[in-house]
Design a protein around this motif. Structure first.
Motif, PDB file in Angstrom:
ATOM      1  N   ASN A  36     -69.142  15.276   2.195  1.00 16.44           N
ATOM      2  CA  ASN A  36     -67.967  14.626   1.138  1.00 16.44           C
ATOM      3  C   ASN A  36     -67.873  13.956   2.224  1.00 16.44           C
ATOM      4  OD1 ASN A  36     -67.894  16.646  -1.077  1.00 16.44           O
ATOM      5  ND2 ASN A  36     -65.930  17.888  -0.063  1.00 16.44           N
ATOM      6  N   CYS A  37     -68.895  12.715   2.365  1.00 15.24           N
ATOM      7  CA  CYS A  37     -68.486  11.513   3.109  1.00 15.24           C
ATOM      8  C   CYS A  37     -67.487  10.205   2.632  1.00 15.24           C
ATOM      9  CB  CYS A  37     -69.702  10.567   3.689  1.00 15.24           C
ATOM     10  SG  CYS A  37     -69.851   9.816   4.934  1.00 15.24           S
ATOM     11  N   GLY A  38     -66.204  10.221   2.996  1.00 16.82           N
ATOM     12  CA  GLY A  38     -65.482   9.439   2.095  1.00 16.82           C
ATOM     13  C   GLY A  38     -65.605   8.059   2.882  1.00 16.82           C
ATOM     14  N   GLU A  39     -65.997   8.067   4.410  1.00 15.22           N
ATOM     15  CA  GLU A  39     -65.884   6.525   5.171  1.00 15.22           C
ATOM     16  C   GLU A  39     -67.251   6.377   5.541  1.00 15.22           C
ATOM     17  OE1 GLU A  39     -61.854   5.976   6.918  1.00 15.22           O
ATOM     18  OE2 GLU A  39     -61.010   5.913   4.417  1.00 15.22           O
ATOM     19  N   SER A  40     -68.023   4.961   5.832  1.00 17.78           N
ATOM     20  CA  SER A  40     -68.628   4.947   6.502  1.00 17.78           C
ATOM     21  C   SER A  40     -67.673   3.825   7.133  1.00 17.78           C
ATOM     22  CB  SER A  40     -69.720   4.052   6.362  1.00 17.78           C
ATOM     23  OG  SER A  40     -70.857   4.075   7.402  1.00 17.78           O
ATOM     24  N   TRP A  41     -67.091   3.812   9.021  1.00 17.26           N
ATOM     25  CA  TRP A  41     -66.865   3.254   9.914  1.00 17.26           C
ATOM     26  C   TRP A  41     -67.666   2.356  10.209  1.00 17.26           C
ATOM     27  CZ3 TRP A  41     -61.989   4.297  12.517  1.00 17.26           C
ATOM     28  CH2 TRP A  41     -61.206   4.870  11.430  1.00 17.26           C
ATOM     29  N   GLU A  42     -68.440   1.366   9.384  1.00 20.63           N
ATOM     30  CA  GLU A  42     -69.721   0.286  10.560  1.00 20.63           C
ATOM     31  C   GLU A  42     -69.439  -0.335  12.206  1.00 20.63           C
ATOM     32  OE1 GLU A  42     -72.238   0.060   8.229  1.00 20.63           O
ATOM     33  OE2 GLU A  42     -71.845   1.689   8.196  1.00 20.63           O
ATOM     34  N   ILE A  43     -67.962  -1.059  11.550  1.00 24.11           N
ATOM     35  CA  ILE A  43     -67.533  -1.636  13.200  1.00 24.11           C
ATOM     36  C   ILE A  43     -65.961  -1.768  13.388  1.00 24.11           C
ATOM     37  CG2 ILE A  43     -67.866  -4.180  14.548  1.00 24.11           C
ATOM     38  CD1 ILE A  43     -70.222  -4.997  12.784  1.00 24.11           C
ATOM     39  N   SER A  44     -65.951  -0.582  14.661  1.00 17.84           N
ATOM     40  CA  SER A  44     -64.577  -0.234  14.674  1.00 17.84           C
ATOM     41  C   SER A  44     -64.317   0.367  16.138  1.00 17.84           C
ATOM     42  CB  SER A  44     -64.504   1.040  14.297  1.00 17.84           C
ATOM     43  OG  SER A  44     -63.647   1.807  15.121  1.00 17.84           O
ATOM     44  N   ALA A  45     -62.974  -0.452  16.610  1.00 15.43           N
ATOM     45  CA  ALA A  45     -62.767   0.174  18.456  1.00 15.43           C
ATOM     46  C   ALA A  45     -61.316   0.534  18.087  1.00 15.43           C
ATOM     47  CB  ALA A  45     -61.807  -1.835  18.728  1.00 15.43           C
ATOM     48  N   VAL A  46     -60.988   1.088  16.397  1.00 15.50           N
ATOM     49  CA  VAL A  46     -60.271   2.026  16.356  1.00 15.50           C
ATOM     50  C   VAL A  46     -60.322   2.792  18.049  1.00 15.50           C
ATOM     51  CG1 VAL A  46     -58.998   3.540  15.324  1.00 15.50           C
ATOM     52  CG2 VAL A  46     -59.482   1.695  14.501  1.00 15.50           C
ATOM     53  N   GLU A  47     -59.485   3.402  18.056  1.00 13.05           N
ATOM     54  CA  GLU A  47     -59.217   4.120  19.750  1.00 13.05           C
ATOM     55  C   GLU A  47     -59.897   5.970  19.153  1.00 13.05           C
ATOM     56  OE1 GLU A  47     -56.582   6.099  23.419  1.00 13.05           O
ATOM     57  OE2 GLU A  47     -55.797   4.724  21.752  1.00 13.05           O
ATOM     58  N   GLY A  48     -60.497   6.769  19.497  1.00 12.66           N
ATOM     59  CA  GLY A  48     -61.385   7.187  18.976  1.00 12.66           C
ATOM     60  C   GLY A  48     -62.546   7.878  18.125  1.00 12.66           C
ATOM     61  N   HIS A  49     -62.528   6.175  17.610  1.00 11.44           N
ATOM     62  CA  HIS A  49     -63.524   5.727  16.565  1.00 11.44           C
ATOM     63  C   HIS A  49     -63.858   4.758  17.026  1.00 11.44           C
ATOM     64  CE1 HIS A  49     -61.346   8.699  14.047  1.00 11.44           C
ATOM     65  NE2 HIS A  49     -62.875   9.326  14.166  1.00 11.44           N
ATOM     66  N   ILE A  50     -64.783   4.267  18.132  1.00  9.52           N
ATOM     67  CA  ILE A  50     -65.185   2.919  18.746  1.00  9.52           C
ATOM     68  C   ILE A  50     -66.630   3.046  18.757  1.00  9.52           C
ATOM     69  CG2 ILE A  50     -65.333   1.484  20.922  1.00  9.52           C
ATOM     70  CD1 ILE A  50     -62.759   2.816  21.855  1.00  9.52           C
ATOM     71  N   LEU A  90     -61.560  -4.227  11.740  1.00 11.31           N
ATOM     72  CA  LEU A  90     -62.312  -2.623  10.997  1.00 11.31           C
ATOM     73  C   LEU A  90     -63.066  -3.288   9.668  1.00 11.31           C
ATOM     74  CD1 LEU A  90     -63.223   0.334  11.507  1.00 11.31           C
ATOM     75  CD2 LEU A  90     -60.856   0.691  10.673  1.00 11.31           C
ATOM     76  N   PHE A  91     -64.541  -2.561  10.065  1.00 12.16           N
ATOM     77  CA  PHE A  91     -65.546  -2.481   8.532  1.00 12.16           C
ATOM     78  C   PHE A  91     -65.516  -1.485   8.049  1.00 12.16           C
ATOM     79  CE2 PHE A  91     -65.630  -6.594  11.078  1.00 12.16           C
ATOM     80  CZ  PHE A  91     -65.780  -7.595  10.535  1.00 12.16           C
ATOM     81  N   LYS A  92     -65.870  -1.542   7.058  1.00 12.32           N
ATOM     82  CA  LYS A  92     -66.042   0.054   6.493  1.00 12.32           C
ATOM     83  C   LYS A  92     -66.428   0.007   5.087  1.00 12.32           C
ATOM     84  CE  LYS A  92     -61.254   2.431   7.535  1.00 12.32           C
ATOM     85  NZ  LYS A  92     -59.852   2.422   6.867  1.00 12.32           N
ATOM     86  N   PHE A  93     -67.222   1.038   4.771  1.00 11.33           N
ATOM     87  CA  PHE A  93     -67.616   1.249   3.190  1.00 11.33           C
ATOM     88  C   PHE A  93     -66.935   2.864   3.104  1.00 11.33           C
ATOM     89  CE2 PHE A  93     -71.538  -0.652   5.071  1.00 11.33           C
ATOM     90  CZ  PHE A  93     -71.628  -1.811   4.220  1.00 11.33           C
TER      91      PHE A  93
END
Length: 327
Positions: A36-50, A90-93
């Motif tokens: 159940n993939c809701g999000e693909s974080w394409e480019i992220s610098a959020v802590e824990g998801h870099i 932050l870039f997401k699909f």
């Protein structure tokens, strides 16, 4: 020091209670371990998801390390001076196989005070929508804080929200403070400030696999909400083929859509910013002084600020991509 080049990153796939499989079936991305993939974080610098680089000699380096080493050469001197080591966007699909919660985000001032973080202004570009697919942006009439609380308490909040039926290409700009929700059947690209602060207002009394309801943040949200009513929340824009057509501009980012079928020359000497392409349809190559990088459908690429001139070459008859930078 070896020259910078267009950087791709390993997507970060997030399982969501409302997620589906369109990120795979429509965008061609493989998230086999996330049913159940809701999000693909394409480019992220959020802590824990870099994000980590997936191509070239910098493969395996993460985004924060790159900013630390390359500074203005990567993000632009002006951007580096303002944001320092923190990559600002932050870039997401996002794939909504069910309705997302109704939510709101704080502005910079409130986020700094409460969370020592940036606020969250964002935008959505609709890639796919099932027939009748909806997006909530704002209220459907002017209401007071007291009326809002009454509707919320009575479980009738959706009665005062504005819902638009959407089609591919529809754009919504969501400044911090605007109540919003993505509804079932919609796949979109999201560009936002680097922030993961969301105040969940209402979640349809849903329960997870363990029978728990998700946490709500109704008190925090109340102070963040902008009750201003607009007659139309959808962004109007025009597209000129084979040219970058601006769809959103704000202090945090500028987003263009580029629909092209012939080579496009880019000269960004005056921009002083990185550029990100989120490729929605077709495939193309970025040709630059020391090489080229092919961008497939569903891929996102960061062009460093030091690459001021390059050429976009379509490899299929039609290409549609989002182009994002900071002015």
């Amino acid at each position: 020091m070896a020259g910078l080049y267009p950087l791709k990153f390993n997507p970060i796939y997030l399982e969501k209670i409302w997620g589906g499989n369109r990120i795979k079936t429509i965008l061609g991305k493989d998230f086999s371990s996330h049913p159940n993939c809701g999000e693909s974080w394409e480019i992220s610098a959020v802590e824990g998801h870099i994000s980590e680089v997936s191509n070239g000699f910098l493969k395996g380096n993460n985004l924060t390390e790159l900013v630390e080493v390359y500074m203005g050469d990567l993000v632009g001197d002006k951007v580096y001076k303002k944001y320092g080591l923190e990559f600002p966007l932050l870039f997401k699909f996002i794939d909504a196989n069910d309705d997302l919660s109704i939510q709101v985000h704080p502005n910079d001032e409130m986020a700094a005070e409460r969370h020592n973080a940036y606020g969250k202004t964002e935008m959505w570009y609709v890639i796919h929508a099932d027939k009748g697919g909806l997006i909530n942006a704002g209220f459907n009439r002017q209401i007071t804080r007291e009326e809002y609380l009454e509707y919320l308490r009575n479980g009738k909040l959706t009665e005062v929200l504005c819902y638009d039926e959407v089609d591919p290409g529809d754009v919504f700009f969501m400044p911090a403070g605007r109540v919003h929700a993505i509804c079932k059947g919609v796949l979109l690209a999201e560009i936002q400030q680097t922030s993961d602060i969301t105040y969940r207002i209402y979640d349809y009394d849903r329960k997870d696999a363990q029978g728990n309801t998700r946490e709500l943040h109704t008190d925090l949200a109340l102070e963040a909400i902008d009750f201003t009513y607009l007659e139309d929340y959808k962004t109007k824009y025009n597209v000129e083929k084979n040219k970058s057509s601006e769809i959103v501009h704000c202090e945090y980012f500028t987003t263009n859509v580029l629909h092209f079928s012939e080579e496009v020359e880019k000269d960004y000497h005056l921009l002083d910013s990185f550029i990100v392409y989120m490729n929605l349809e077709g495939r193309f190559s970025i040709e630059f002084e020391n090489g080229e990088e092919v961008i497939e459908k569903g891929e996102t690429v960061l062009v460093p600020a030091s690459l001021e001139t390059f050429r976009l070459v379509p490899l299929t008859p039609d290409v549609k991509t989002l182009e994002v930078y900071i002015k």
